[in-house]
Design a protein around this motif. Sequence first.
Motif, PDB file in Angstrom:
ATOM      1  N   ARG A  50      56.268 103.531  59.422  1.00  0.00           N
ATOM      2  CA  ARG A  50      54.829 103.438  59.188  1.00  0.00           C
ATOM      3  C   ARG A  50      54.491 103.219  57.717  1.00  0.00           C
ATOM      4  O   ARG A  50      53.689 102.341  57.375  1.00  0.00           O
ATOM      5  N   VAL A  87      55.332  99.723  56.546  1.00  0.00           N
ATOM      6  CA  VAL A  87      54.391  98.761  57.129  1.00  0.00           C
ATOM      7  C   VAL A  87      53.071  98.802  56.370  1.00  0.00           C
ATOM      8  O   VAL A  87      52.469  97.758  56.072  1.00  0.00           O
ATOM      9  N   GLN A 114      53.491  96.932  53.146  1.00  0.00           N
ATOM     10  CA  GLN A 114      53.536  95.485  53.373  1.00  0.00           C
ATOM     11  C   GLN A 114      52.147  94.925  53.664  1.00  0.00           C
ATOM     12  O   GLN A 114      51.801  93.830  53.194  1.00  0.00           O
ATOM     13  N   ILE A 134      55.937  91.566  60.090  1.00  0.00           N
ATOM     14  CA  ILE A 134      56.230  92.699  59.201  1.00  0.00           C
ATOM     15  C   ILE A 134      56.968  93.801  59.963  1.00  0.00           C
ATOM     16  O   ILE A 134      58.000  94.306  59.495  1.00  0.00           O
ATOM     17  N   VAL A 135      56.454  94.187  61.121  1.00  0.00           N
ATOM     18  CA  VAL A 135      57.107  95.251  61.894  1.00  0.00           C
ATOM     19  C   VAL A 135      58.538  94.852  62.232  1.00  0.00           C
ATOM     20  O   VAL A 135      59.478  95.642  62.069  1.00  0.00           O
TER      21      VAL A 135
END
Length: 409
Positions: A63, A66, A69, A140-141
């Motif tokens: 988390r 993320v 990002q 991203i994930v």
Amino acid sequence: MSRTTDTAMQAEAAFSPVVTSLLGTDLYKFTMLQPMLHSMPANQAEYRFVCRNEPGYPLSEIREEVERQLAHLCTLRFTEEELRYLGGLRYMKSDFIDFLRIFQLQHRYVTVAAEGDHLVIVAQGPQIHVMFFEIFVLAIVNEIYFRRLATPEVLSEGRRRLREKIALLRTVGARRQNPFEFFDFGVRRRFSAAWQEEVVATFAKEVPEFFKGTSNVYLAKKYGLVPIGTMAHEYLQTFQAVGVQLKGFQKAALEAWVQEYRGDLGVALTDVVGMDAFLADFDLYFAKLFDGLRHDSGDPVAWGEKALAHYERLKINAHTKRLVFSDGLDLPTAIGLYEHFADRIQTGFGIGTNLTNDMGLPTLNIVMKLVSCNGQPVAKLSDSPGKTLCDDETFLAYLRQVFRVAAHP
């Protein structure tokens, strides 16, 4: 220097952005955004992230990264060079390019949280802003998740599998009536941005007779490839909530597309309420105006046969049309579908995860879907079980009733 400051500087130095250009997304985010900007700029929408399978470790653990990002993503702007490239695509209009010149994703419209082992990401706000988060969030994930699993052995296995794909393509025999053509559709579930670029560059160099483009606009620009994409489910779903009768939403969406692009980008997506309900709306007018159809759920052979039968009923020469397949494909499956259909209609194959994340590791089945627009629920009644994403069972039941679609068991 304090220990806190030193630690912060070290963390900043170690930060490696997943997204470095706003051009690094699927073409259809641009091609859907343009008509929405022109005809429904005040829409408010909510997009929600979902992981449909069980990851190798809890996504809640990533988390914070993320969040970092996404904060970086929201600092990016289009460069003038990127805007010149987009403006050179004949279907992009000058006022849309002007909008992109001032466009910047807003961090306040996206939230990230952990609920137990799960990652909860919601983008909510003006649709012409929040719709652009989708592909970037998924990329991203995926990349942050796989950074923990990346080893020299994994990359070596990925390259071995890539060589196998090229060897398989070189066995494709003499052309049937229409050539075999495939495209990269792998931005959202890629192993990493660097790996997607290596895959795209390798295919473009080694098998240009088969590899005809990519949905990644940044890579299309960099490697002189055709950017591929038209519309996604969110475009048609939006018309479930914009003032037309529900039973007319597909026709309204297709008509708006025709008026926006006037002959360009002529491949229509068929599975928002299922192929049968789509074909009931895809009359002679639309069948003549659109170049073809895209498959994204259900049995691809049955779907293609329905499309061919529909063109035959309308007395349209199927050889002038194209079927694009894009549902969970790998190359052997694509080649098999090509052999089945290629003497009767033009075909194309958009391959995603199996091109850009075939590394010998279990992949994530992640999506970020439109779930409401203007305060109303929207939904997809997929031809495949498990692909529906809507919390409002009343709306789902009504949608099924209007389009006479049975619920999956």
